[in-house]
Design a protein around this motif. Structure first.
Motif, PDB file in Angstrom:
ATOM      1  N   TRP A  18      63.475  57.581  65.576  1.00  0.00           N
ATOM      2  CA  TRP A  18      62.702  57.777  64.353  1.00  0.00           C
ATOM      3  C   TRP A  18      61.353  57.086  64.406  1.00  0.00           C
ATOM      4  N   TYR A  61      58.997  59.380  66.292  1.00  0.00           N
ATOM      5  CA  TYR A  61      58.664  60.552  65.494  1.00  0.00           C
ATOM      6  C   TYR A  61      57.660  60.206  64.401  1.00  0.00           C
ATOM      7  N   TRP A  62      57.917  59.136  63.649  1.00  0.00           N
ATOM      8  CA  TRP A  62      57.034  58.789  62.539  1.00  0.00           C
ATOM      9  C   TRP A  62      55.696  58.235  63.024  1.00  0.00           C
ATOM     10  N   GLU A  80      54.539  52.735  52.687  1.00  0.00           N
ATOM     11  CA  GLU A  80      53.813  53.364  53.790  1.00  0.00           C
ATOM     12  C   GLU A  80      53.137  52.315  54.665  1.00  0.00           C
TER      13      GLU A  80
END
Length: 297
Positions: free
Chosen positions: A19, A22-23, A83
Motif C-alpha cells: 500500500w 501504491y499511495w 493527508e
C-alpha cells in the motif's frame, strides 16, 4: 540548493511494494489517471476550504452560518492532517519533505484551525491553503509554462546584484528626500518625523499619491514634482534589467536548440536500433543504451 529543487523536490519512496508503494505513486506522481484523479480531488477540496474561509469572514454570513462553517472547516482540517501524515509515512526521508517548499505549505494548510483553539482569529489564516494550488502546474504537465517560469526565476537570480544596487539607490533617495521634506514642511504640515516623511517619499516616487500627506509650501510642492519625475524615471530601470536578462536567456536557449538540432541531423546512428537523434556529447543511445559508434568499420 538549485531553484528547481527548492520549488519541486524529488522524494524517494519508503517502499515500492504494498500500500505504501501504491499511495506514493498516487500522491507524488502526476501521470496516470488515478494519480491525476487524486490531485484534481485534492485541488477541489482546497478550493472549497478556501471559499469556506472567505465566506466565514463576512459578518452577516458568519452570524447565520458560523457553526456550519466551523464544522466544515474541521472536516477539511482533519482531512488535510491525515493527508499530511500519510505523505510523511510514504517518503524515505520524512524530514526532507517537512522542510521542502510544498511540505511547509501542506503543514501551514492544517495548522491554522488548531492554532485558532488557542489564538482568537487565527482561523482566518486558512486562506494560505490557496498556495497549494501551485500543484496545478505539475498536474496539468504545463511543460511550456513551467520552463518559462524557471527561466523567469533564473533571470531574476542572474540580475540580483543589479536589482539590489537599484533598490539601495532608491532607499538612499527616499532617506534624502524624506529628511529634506521633514525640514521644509515640518510637523505642522503632517511630516511629523523623518520616517513619516520617508513614507511620503516612497508613495510619491511610486506615483501612487494616497493624499494622506501633502506638501503645503511652494518649495515642498516643487520637491514633490521632482520626486514624481524621478519616480517615472526609475520605474523602468528594474524592468530594463530584468528584460535584458530574459532576452539573453532566450538567445542562449535558441542557440542551444540550434546546436541540438544540428547534432540530430548529423549525429551518429545507433548500430542496434538506428536512433539518430542524440544530445551533444552523448556516448550511449538514448533509446536502447547501446554505445554509439560500435559496430562501425
Amino acid at each position: 540548493m538549485k531553484t528547481e529543487e527548492w520549488m519541486e523536490p524529488r522524494f524517494r519512496p519508503a517502499s515500492t511494494k504494498g500500500w505504501r508503494g501504491y499511495w506514493f505513486r498516487v500522491i507524488f506522481r502526476h501521470h496516470e489517471p488515478d494519480e491525476r484523479r487524486f490531485d484534481v480531488i485534492l485541488l477541489g477540496v482546497i478550493l472549497v476550504s478556501v471559499i469556506t474561509a472567505l465566506l466565514d469572514s463576512v459578518a452577516l454570513l458568519h452570524a447565520q452560518y458560523g457553526k456550519i462553517f466551523y464544522a466544515i472547516e474541521w472536516v477539511f482540517t482533519i482531512a488535510f492532517t491525515l493527508e499530511y501524515f500519510l505523505r510523511l509515512s510514504l517518503v524515505r526521508r520524512p524530514m526532507r519533505y517537512v522542510l521542502s517548499f510544498y511540505g511547509l505549505i501542506d503543514l501551514m494548510a492544517a495548522l491554522p484551525t488548531y492554532i485558532s483553539l488557542f489564538v482568537v482569529g487565527a482561523d482566518h489564516l486558512l486562506v494560505i491553503r490557496v498556495l497549494r494550488i501551485l500543484r496545478v502546474f505539475r498536474i496539468l504537465e504545463m511543460v511550456e509554462y513551467s520552463n518559462e517560469g524557471s527561466e523567469l526565476i533564473r533571470a531574476l537570480y542572474a540580475s540580483r546584484r543589479k536589482i539590489g544596487m537599484f533598490v539601495l539607490f532608491v532607499l538612499l533617495i527616499t532617506v534624502v528626500f524624506g529628511a529634506v521634506m521633514y525640514l521644509v514642511e515640518g510637523p505642522e504640515h503632517g511630516f511629523s518625523s523623518i520616517p513619516h516623511a520617508m513614507y511620503w517619499a516612497i508613495v510619491t516616487m511610486a506615483t501612487v499619491g494616497f493624499g494622506d500627506i501633502t506638501p503645503q509650501t511652494p518649495l515642498g510642492q516643487f520637491i514633490t514634482s521632482i520626486m514624481i519625475l524621478i519616480g517615472y524615471g526609475i520605474i523602468a530601470v528594474p524592468t530594463g534589467i530584468f528584460g535584458a536578462q530574459l532576452v539573453q536567456a532566450g538567445i542562449q536557449r535558441r542557440a542551444e536548440g540550434a546546436a541540438v538540432a544540428t547534432i540530430a541531423e548529423t549525429g551518429v546512428a545507433c548500430a542496434r536500433c538506428g536512433e539518430e537523434h542524440h544530445y551533444a556529447g552523448a556516448r550511449f543511445c538514448q533509446r536502447c543504451g547501446e554505445r554509439l559508434g560500435e559496430g562501425e568499420t
